[in-house]
Scaffold this motif. Structure first.
Motif, PDB file in Angstrom:
ATOM      1  N   UNK A   1     -29.469  28.953 -22.034  1.00  0.00           N
ATOM      2  CA  UNK A   1     -29.859  29.499 -20.794  1.00  0.00           C
ATOM      3  C   UNK A   1     -28.829  29.978 -19.966  1.00  0.00           C
ATOM      4  N   UNK A   2     -27.746  29.449 -20.107  1.00  0.00           N
ATOM      5  CA  UNK A   2     -26.698  29.978 -19.460  1.00  0.00           C
ATOM      6  C   UNK A   2     -25.844  30.986 -20.215  1.00  0.00           C
ATOM      7  N   UNK A   3     -25.588  32.121 -19.675  1.00  0.00           N
ATOM      8  CA  UNK A   3     -24.881  33.174 -20.633  1.00  0.00           C
ATOM      9  C   UNK A   3     -24.073  33.899 -19.649  1.00  0.00           C
ATOM     10  N   UNK A   4     -22.703  34.042 -19.951  1.00  0.00           N
ATOM     11  CA  UNK A   4     -21.831  34.775 -19.200  1.00  0.00           C
ATOM     12  C   UNK A   4     -20.622  35.395 -19.727  1.00  0.00           C
ATOM     13  N   UNK A   5     -19.910  36.305 -19.224  1.00  0.00           N
ATOM     14  CA  UNK A   5     -18.560  36.862 -19.900  1.00  0.00           C
ATOM     15  C   UNK A   5     -17.594  36.896 -18.995  1.00  0.00           C
ATOM     16  N   UNK A   6     -16.409  37.302 -19.646  1.00  0.00           N
ATOM     17  CA  UNK A   6     -15.166  37.479 -19.088  1.00  0.00           C
ATOM     18  C   UNK A   6     -14.641  39.041 -19.548  1.00  0.00           C
ATOM     19  N   UNK A   7     -14.399  39.799 -18.707  1.00  0.00           N
ATOM     20  CA  UNK A   7     -14.142  41.293 -19.201  1.00  0.00           C
ATOM     21  C   UNK A   7     -12.485  41.343 -18.867  1.00  0.00           C
ATOM     22  N   UNK A   8     -11.738  40.337 -18.856  1.00  0.00           N
ATOM     23  CA  UNK A   8     -10.301  40.367 -18.511  1.00  0.00           C
ATOM     24  C   UNK A   8      -9.773  39.099 -19.566  1.00  0.00           C
TER      25      UNK A   8
END
Ligand SMILES: [Zn+2]
Ligand SMILES: [Zn+2]
Ligand SMILES: [Zn+2]
Length: 281
Positions: A10-17
């Motif tokens: 359900x939780x999905x996230x990302x880091x672009x650095x």
């Protein structure tokens, strides 16, 4: 680009650095919230953080005057913490997919370390917060001495509590389900026979989540605080997340299992036997 998800997805996230800090925390709140020996966090600039899904699927628990703890309402995995005032976003490293590149740099709150866990790596250790975080000791809930043959444990908020007889096994599991469910390097569990376990309060606060495609694997957590709590296995025993223990279980981890699925950022440095998948015992 680094992505992270909870156990149920359900939780999905990302880091672009890239992450610029990674550390292990042994404080009693982290141990309870994750149900493990310690939590590991990676920090990146807050501007690099982006939700893909699930921002509203988290429950918030105010664990102290200084802060909130977040968890997936469905599976209990720990969610990310955004600290815009401080300029960074914190990811529970067990939820990272793939290799974030960075490696753990220190241990903090070793003054609150679980009595059943021994640090065997050579990273710097700080009693409380490291000096660069301003020092201080934060909150600690001391672990009571062992009472022979009796285990006592509770969740982070204290609403759920249990007692049990002597455990017959203790091991650390590095499978991806344990890593994502506990949001940590690995789960560490204590096993007791089903008849040797008793809830002392709060059983109605427990949420269970079973991985749909798994034969046995599931997790249980406190609906209020998200801390991992014991779960009855259909195989005739209770699986107790070792971080929920309030007493020294007497027993020590006997194996690392599923090391074939180990997190790339975590190195095993102790001499406990390792098994690629399940242990033969
Ligand atoms: Zn989830
Ligand atoms: Zn902590
Ligand atoms: Zn709780």
């Amino acid at each position: 680009m680094t992505k992270a998800t909870c156990l149920c997805g359900a939780l999905e996230y990302e880091f672009t650095a890239p992450f610029d800090q990674m550390l292990h925390c042994h404080c009693s709140m982290c141990r309870k919230h994750h149900g493990t020996a310690f939590a590991t966090f990676a920090a990146a600039p807050v501007a690099a953080f982006r939700w893909i899904a699930g921002k509203d699927a988290m429950t918030t628990y105010a664990s102290s005057d200084q802060g909130n703890r977040f968890f997936c309402s469905t599976c209990g995995a720990v969610g990310p913490t955004l600290m815009p005032e401080a300029g960074f976003a914190i990811c529970p490293a067990g939820n990272l997919l793939g290799d974030p590149g960075i490696r753990p740099q220190m241990h903090m709150f070793v003054g609150s370390k679980a009595p059943w866990y021994t640090i065997t790596d050579t990273l710097p250790q700080h009693e409380g917060y490291p000096p660069e975080f301003g020092g201080g000791f934060g909150l600690n809930r001391p672990v009571a001495a062992a009472q022979p043959g009796v285990l006592v444990g509770s969740c982070l908020c204290g609403e759920v509590a249990y007692e049990a007889g002597a455990p017959f096994r203790m091991h650390s599991c590095h499978c991806s389900r344990c890593r994502r469910g506990r949001s940590a390097a690995h789960g560490t569990n204590v096993f007791v026979k089903i008849d040797d376990f008793r809830w002392t309060r709060g059983q109605s606060n427990i949420v269970e989540y079973k991985v749909p495609e798994a034969r046995f694997f599931g997790v249980a957590f406190c609906a209020r605080c998200g801390a991992d709590v014991p779960r009855a296995s259909s195989r005739g025993f209770f699986v107790i997340p070792a971080g929920s223990l309030d007493t020294d279980p007497g027993i020590r981890p006997q194996a690392h299992i599923f090391v074939g699925s180990k997190a790339p950022w975590f190195e095993i440095t102790d001499n406990i036997p390792q098994f690629t998948e399940a242990s033969p015992a």
